[in-house]
Enzyme design. Structure first.
Site, PDB file in Angstrom:
ATOM      1  N   LYS A   1       0.883  -1.173   0.000  1.00 40.39           N
ATOM      2  CA  LYS A   1       0.000   0.000   0.000  1.00 40.39           C
ATOM      3  C   LYS A   1       0.913   1.213   0.000  1.00 40.39           C
ATOM      4  O   LYS A   1       1.584   1.491   0.980  1.00 40.39           O
ATOM      5  CB  LYS A   1      -0.888  -0.017   1.254  1.00 40.39           C
ATOM      6  CG  LYS A   1      -2.226   0.699   1.101  1.00 40.39           C
ATOM      7  CD  LYS A   1      -2.148   2.172   0.779  1.00 40.39           C
ATOM      8  CE  LYS A   1      -1.927   3.045   1.988  1.00 40.39           C
ATOM      9  NZ  LYS A   1      -1.763   4.473   1.615  1.00 40.39           N
TER      10      LYS A   1
ATOM     11  N   GLU B   1       8.688  15.634  16.197  1.00 38.89           N
ATOM     12  CA  GLU B   1       9.200  15.432  14.841  1.00 38.89           C
ATOM     13  C   GLU B   1       8.530  16.445  13.913  1.00 38.89           C
ATOM     14  O   GLU B   1       7.310  16.459  13.780  1.00 38.89           O
ATOM     15  CB  GLU B   1       8.896  14.003  14.366  1.00 38.89           C
ATOM     16  CG  GLU B   1       9.442  13.740  12.981  1.00 38.89           C
ATOM     17  CD  GLU B   1       9.273  12.296  12.522  1.00 38.89           C
ATOM     18  OE1 GLU B   1       8.139  11.790  12.541  1.00 38.89           O
ATOM     19  OE2 GLU B   1      10.286  11.674  12.138  1.00 38.89           O
TER      20      GLU B   1
ATOM     21  N   GLY C   1       6.440   4.906   8.729  1.00 32.94           N
ATOM     22  CA  GLY C   1       5.622   6.110   8.785  1.00 32.94           C
ATOM     23  C   GLY C   1       5.634   6.719  10.169  1.00 32.94           C
ATOM     24  O   GLY C   1       6.587   6.525  10.934  1.00 32.94           O
ATOM     25  N   SER C   2       4.582   7.439  10.498  1.00 36.89           N
ATOM     26  CA  SER C   2       4.542   8.171  11.758  1.00 36.89           C
ATOM     27  C   SER C   2       4.320   7.233  12.944  1.00 36.89           C
ATOM     28  O   SER C   2       3.742   6.153  12.799  1.00 36.89           O
ATOM     29  CB  SER C   2       3.423   9.210  11.719  1.00 36.89           C
ATOM     30  OG  SER C   2       2.173   8.567  11.637  1.00 36.89           O
TER      31      SER C   2
ATOM     32  N   CYS D   1      13.197  10.118   8.212  1.00 36.21           N
ATOM     33  CA  CYS D   1      12.961   9.638   9.579  1.00 36.21           C
ATOM     34  C   CYS D   1      14.193   9.820  10.458  1.00 36.21           C
ATOM     35  O   CYS D   1      14.089  10.105  11.642  1.00 36.21           O
ATOM     36  CB  CYS D   1      12.525   8.182   9.553  1.00 36.21           C
ATOM     37  SG  CYS D   1      13.653   7.109   8.653  1.00 36.21           S
TER      38      CYS D   1
ATOM     39  N   GLU E   1       2.310   7.746  15.364  1.00 32.48           N
ATOM     40  CA  GLU E   1       0.876   7.693  15.635  1.00 32.48           C
ATOM     41  C   GLU E   1       0.198   6.589  14.799  1.00 32.48           C
ATOM     42  O   GLU E   1      -0.569   5.774  15.327  1.00 32.48           O
ATOM     43  CB  GLU E   1       0.281   9.059  15.291  1.00 32.48           C
ATOM     44  CG  GLU E   1      -1.156   9.217  15.666  1.00 32.48           C
ATOM     45  CD  GLU E   1      -1.755  10.483  15.044  1.00 32.48           C
ATOM     46  OE1 GLU E   1      -1.011  11.268  14.416  1.00 32.48           O
ATOM     47  OE2 GLU E   1      -2.974  10.642  15.177  1.00 32.48           O
TER      48      GLU E   1
ATOM     49  N   GLU F   1       8.952   0.979  11.449  1.00 27.39           N
ATOM     50  CA  GLU F   1      10.025   1.976  11.260  1.00 27.39           C
ATOM     51  C   GLU F   1       9.359   3.334  11.416  1.00 27.39           C
ATOM     52  O   GLU F   1       8.704   3.797  10.490  1.00 27.39           O
ATOM     53  CB  GLU F   1      10.558   1.787   9.840  1.00 27.39           C
ATOM     54  CG  GLU F   1      11.886   2.373   9.584  1.00 27.39           C
ATOM     55  CD  GLU F   1      12.962   1.539  10.213  1.00 27.39           C
ATOM     56  OE1 GLU F   1      13.490   2.013  11.233  1.00 27.39           O
ATOM     57  OE2 GLU F   1      13.262   0.451   9.707  1.00 27.39           O
TER      58      GLU F   1
ATOM     59  N   GLY G   1       1.755   4.110  13.441  1.00 26.23           N
ATOM     60  CA  GLY G   1       2.370   2.859  13.903  1.00 26.23           C
ATOM     61  C   GLY G   1       1.591   2.255  15.064  1.00 26.23           C
ATOM     62  O   GLY G   1       1.364   1.035  15.134  1.00 26.23           O
TER      63      GLY G   1
HETATM   64  P1  NAI Z   1       1.396   8.323   8.134  1.00 26.72           P
HETATM   65  O1  NAI Z   1       2.240   7.547   9.055  1.00 26.72           O
HETATM   66  O2  NAI Z   1      -0.001   8.595   8.559  1.00 26.72           O
HETATM   67  O3  NAI Z   1       1.343   7.610   6.705  1.00 26.72           O
HETATM   68  C1  NAI Z   1       2.274   6.609   6.285  1.00 26.72           C
HETATM   69  C2  NAI Z   1       1.530   5.516   5.523  1.00 26.72           C
HETATM   70  O4  NAI Z   1       0.557   4.919   6.388  1.00 26.72           O
HETATM   71  C3  NAI Z   1       0.748   6.020   4.309  1.00 26.72           C
HETATM   72  O5  NAI Z   1       0.785   5.027   3.301  1.00 26.72           O
HETATM   73  C4  NAI Z   1      -0.668   6.138   4.855  1.00 26.72           C
HETATM   74  O6  NAI Z   1      -1.640   6.034   3.838  1.00 26.72           O
HETATM   75  C5  NAI Z   1      -0.732   4.962   5.791  1.00 26.72           C
HETATM   76  N1  NAI Z   1      -1.726   5.074   6.858  1.00 26.72           N
HETATM   77  C6  NAI Z   1      -2.219   6.204   7.428  1.00 26.72           C
HETATM   78  N2  NAI Z   1      -3.124   5.881   8.377  1.00 26.72           N
HETATM   79  C7  NAI Z   1      -3.205   4.528   8.408  1.00 26.72           C
HETATM   80  C8  NAI Z   1      -3.952   3.591   9.190  1.00 26.72           C
HETATM   81  N3  NAI Z   1      -4.808   4.005  10.115  1.00 26.72           N
HETATM   82  N4  NAI Z   1      -3.767   2.282   8.976  1.00 26.72           N
HETATM   83  C9  NAI Z   1      -2.888   1.862   8.046  1.00 26.72           C
HETATM   84  N5  NAI Z   1      -2.167   2.690   7.269  1.00 26.72           N
HETATM   85  C10 NAI Z   1      -2.319   4.009   7.451  1.00 26.72           C
HETATM   86  O7  NAI Z   1       2.165   9.688   7.831  1.00 26.72           O
HETATM   87  P2  NAI Z   1       1.650  10.993   7.056  1.00 26.72           P
HETATM   88  O8  NAI Z   1       0.193  11.217   7.342  1.00 26.72           O
HETATM   89  O9  NAI Z   1       2.084  10.893   5.656  1.00 26.72           O
HETATM   90  O10 NAI Z   1       2.527  12.142   7.729  1.00 26.72           O
HETATM   91  C11 NAI Z   1       2.186  12.748   8.967  1.00 26.72           C
HETATM   92  C12 NAI Z   1       3.426  12.990   9.796  1.00 26.72           C
HETATM   93  O11 NAI Z   1       3.996  11.760  10.169  1.00 26.72           O
HETATM   94  C13 NAI Z   1       4.574  13.727   9.111  1.00 26.72           C
HETATM   95  O12 NAI Z   1       4.455  15.086   9.195  1.00 26.72           O
HETATM   96  C14 NAI Z   1       5.778  13.238   9.864  1.00 26.72           C
HETATM   97  O13 NAI Z   1       5.968  13.989  11.027  1.00 26.72           O
HETATM   98  C15 NAI Z   1       5.398  11.844  10.240  1.00 26.72           C
HETATM   99  N6  NAI Z   1       6.015  10.864   9.329  1.00 26.72           N
HETATM  100  C16 NAI Z   1       7.171  10.298   9.706  1.00 26.72           C
HETATM  101  C17 NAI Z   1       7.792   9.416   8.871  1.00 26.72           C
HETATM  102  C18 NAI Z   1       9.085   8.818   9.254  1.00 26.72           C
HETATM  103  O14 NAI Z   1       9.667   8.085   8.457  1.00 26.72           O
HETATM  104  N7  NAI Z   1       9.578   9.078  10.447  1.00 26.72           N
HETATM  105  C19 NAI Z   1       7.256   9.066   7.549  1.00 26.72           C
HETATM  106  C20 NAI Z   1       5.991   9.688   7.272  1.00 26.72           C
HETATM  107  C21 NAI Z   1       5.429  10.553   8.137  1.00 26.72           C
END
Ligand code: NAI
Ligand code: MG
Length: 499
Positions: free
Chosen positions: A192, A402, A245-246, A301, A248, A267, A250
C-alpha cells in the site's frame, strides 16, 4: 532560488495522461469502487496523473491473489531461482534509473540529482544484496540432551503473505525496502503506497513483471491510509505487516495487528540528536550537521534535528551552519544545482509552518530561514528554506516533536555527562550522530546513546549490509542488513527421533 533550467530532463513515458490502475494478481485493474484521485507535483502544483483509489474491497482481492501465489508456483521457487529473478529486476531497475528518479522527483519533489543517487545506489544495490541473501537462508542443527538418539534442526520458512505500508518521503527507496526482502525470503506482498506519491511504485511493479515475477507475488494498491491502509493492517489473512511512517499511525497498526496476532516491523518517527564536541573537525561537521537535517527537505525519519553543540564552539558553529543553510539552492527539483526542493504537500507545508511559528513564539531565534518562500515561481510550490533555530531549550515544542521539515534546533551543552541524558530524553530512538576527534569520547558516547544507529564523524550513511531500525517509540524490527530478511522468516523446529 531558481525555477529556470536550460535542459528539461525527459518526462517518463509512464506519465501518459491515463489513470493509473492497481496491480492485483498480475493484472492492472481499476478500483472496485471505480474511484480515483489525482497526484500533484509539489514544486508547481501541476496535476501529474490520476491513480485508482483502492479501499478495503481491493485489499481483499490483493490479499487473496497474494495467498494464491504463496500457495502456488511462487512457493515452489528455489532460492537460486528467486535470486536470479531479483538480479534481473535489479538490472532492469538500473536500466530505468532515469525514469524512476524523475517520477520520485515529480511526484514528491525530491531534487533530481538526489533521486538519481538514491535510485542508482540504495534501490538497485538493495535488490542485489537481498538477492544474495535469498541463497544464504539457513537453519541450525541441534543435539538435544535427551536419552536416546535425538536430533533437531530448524527450518527458516517464508512467513507468508506480507502487507507493506509506506510513506511518501522516498517513494522508490521505501518500496524497495518492502519488496526486496519479501521476495528474497519467498513471501508474497501487498504494497500500500502513500497517497501523496504513488507513481514510482507502480512503475517499479511494471519492471518486476517485465523481469518475470509471477502473478500475485507483488500486488500494489494505491489509496488512502484510513481505508486501504487500515484494511491491510487489520486483514485476517495477512501474516505480517511491515510499516514505515509516523509513530501515531504505527500505534494504530499495532492495535490492528491484534486480530490475527500478525507479526510487525515498525520503522517510525525520530528526533535524532547530533552532538558536536569542541574538538570536532568543523570542515566535516558543519556540512555534516546541516545536511543531516536539511537533506530531502528534512523529510527523513533519521534526520539529525536536535543539534547539540559544545559551548566552546557554539556561536562559531551555529553561525557557520546558518551560513551553509543560506547558501543552499532552494527551488526547482529538476535543476541539477538544486539542493533543497519543496516539501511534499500543502498539508506538510502548513504543519511545518506551524512549527516555525511555535519556535519563534517560544523565544527561539531563526539564524537562517524561518518562513515559507514565496518569491516568483516558488509561490506555486511548497517551499520551506533550511532553517536553523538558536536559543532553543530542551522543553520547547521544536526540540521535542518530529517536524519532518528542514528545521534544526540548536542546543548548547557543557560536557558528556550533560549532553548524553539530554540527547536520550526523547520518546524516540532512531538515530544519532557524534562529532569528535577523541576516540574515547566517541566510543563512550556511542555506547550510552539509546538509539538504533550512531554515526561518528558522519551522518545518514546507509548500506544494504548494515542493519537499520529504532529503539523506543521509533519502532521495532530491523530493515537493511542480514536482519532484514530475518524479519520475513518464521523458524520451525523439526525433531528426529532416530533410535
Ligand atoms: P502516516 O504515518 O499517517 O502515513 C504513512 C503511511 O501509512 C501512508 O501510506 C498512509 O496512507 C498509511 N496510513 C495512514 N493511516 C493509516 C492507518 N490508520 N492504517 C494503516 N495505514 C495508514 O504519515 P503521514 O500522514 O504521511 O505524515 C504525517 C506525519 O507523520 C509527518 O508530518 C511526519 O511527522 C510523520 N512521518 C514520519 C515518517 C518517518 O519516516 N519518520 C514518515 C511519514 C510521516
Ligand atoms: Mg497520516
Amino acid at each position: 532560488m531558481n525555477m529556470q533550467h536550460a535542459i528539461q530532463p525527459a518526462r517518463p513515458a509512464f506519465l501518459d495522461g491515463t489513470a493509473k490502475k492497481l496491480l492485483i494478481g498480475g493484472k492492472w485493474v481499476e478500483a472496485v469502487s471505480g474511484k480515483s484521485f489525482t497526484t500533484r507535483n509539489p514544486a508547481t502544483g501541476e496535476v501529474l496523473d490520476a491513480v485508482a483509489e483502492g479501499d478495503a474491497a481491493d485489499i481483499d482481492l490483493a490479499v487473496a491473489a497474494a495467498r494464491k501465489a504463496f500457495d502456488g508456483p511462487w512457493g515452489r521457487f528455489k532460492p537460486a531461482e528467486r535470486q536470479r529473478l531479483m538480479l534481473r529486476i535489479a538490472d532492469l531497475l538500473e536500466a530505468n534509473i532515469a525514469d524512476i528518479a524523475m517520477l520520485d522527483s515529480l511526484d514528491m519533489g525530491m531534487p533530481l540529482a538526489f533521486a538519481q543517487y538514491m535510485a542508482a545506489g540504495p534501490v538497485v544495490e538493495t535488490f542485489r544484496f537481498c538477492a544474495g541473501q535469498a541463497v544464504a537462508i539457513h537453519g541450525e542443527t541441534l543435539y538435544p540432551s535427551l536419552p536416546g538418539d535425538v536430533l533437531a534442526y530448524t527450518l527458516k520458512e517464508p512467513i507468508g503473505v506480507v502487507g507493506g505500508i509506506v510513506p511518501w518521503n522516498g517513494p522508490s527507496f521505501n518500496a524497495t525496502w518492502k519488496i526486496a526482502p519479501a521476495l528474497a525470503a519467498g513471501c508474497t506482498l501487498v504494497l500500500k503506497v502513500a497517497e501523496q506519491a504513488s507513481l514510482t511504485a507502480l512503475r517499479m511493479a511494471e519492471i518486476c513483471l517485465e523481469a518475470g515475477l509471477p502473478e500475485g507475488v507483488l500486488n500494489v494498491i494505491t489509496g488512502y491510509g484510513e481505508t486501504a491502509g487500515a484494511a491491510l493492517a487489520a486483514h485476517m489473512d495477512v501474516d505480517k505487516v511491515s510499516f514505515t511512517g509516523s509513530t501515531e499511525t504505527g500505534r494504530a497498526i499495532i492495535h490492528a495487528s491484534a486480530g490475527n496476532i500478525k507479526k510487525l516491523t515498525l520503522e517510525l518517527g525520530g528526533k535524532s540528536p547530533n552532538i558536536v564536541f569542541n574538538d570536532a573537525n568543523l570542515e566535516l561537521a558543519v556540512p555534516g550537521a546541516a545536511m543531516a537535517a536539511f537533506g530531502n527537505s528534512g523529510q527523513v525519519c533519521l534526520a539529525g534535528t536536535r543539534l547539540f553543540v559544545q559551548r566552546g564552539i557554539y556561536e562559531e558553529f551555529t553561525g557557520r551552519v546558518a551560513e551553509f543553510a543560506k547558501a543552499l539552492v532552494v527551488g526547482d527539483p529538476l535543476n541539477p544545482s538544486t539542493m533543497i526542493g519543496p516539501v511534499v504537500s500543502e498539508e506538510q507545508l502548513n504543519r511545518i509552518s506551524g512549527y516555525l511559528a511555535a519556535g519563534t513564539a517560544e523565544g527561539a531565534e531563526a539564524l537562517a530561514g524561518g518562513a515559507r518562500l514565496t518569491d516568483g515561481a516558488l509561490a506555486n510550490g511548497y517551499f520551506i528554506p533550511p532553517t536553523l533555530f538558536s536559543g532553543v531549550r530542551d522543553d520547547m515544542k521544536i526540540a521535542r516533536e518530529e517536524i519532518f521539515g528542514p528545521v534544526i534546533s540548536a542546543l548548547p551543552f557543557d560536557d558528556v555527562d550533560d549532553v548524553v541524558p539530554r540527547a536520550n530524553a526523547t520518546e524516540f530512538g532512531l538515530a544519532s550522530g557524534v562529532w569528535t576527534n577523541d576516540i574515547n569520547t566517541a566510543s563512550r558516547v556511542s555506547r550510552r546513546l539509546r538509539a538504533g544507529t550512531v554515526w561518528v564523524n558522519g551522518y545518514s550513511l546507509m548500506d544494504p549490509a548494515v542493519p537499520f531500525g529504532g529503539y523506543k517509540m521509533s519502532g521495532y524490527g530491523k530493515e537493511s542488513g542480514a536482519h532484514h530478511i530475518e524479519e520475513y522468516l518464521a523458524t520451525k523446529a523439526v525433531w528426529m527421533n532416530t533410535q
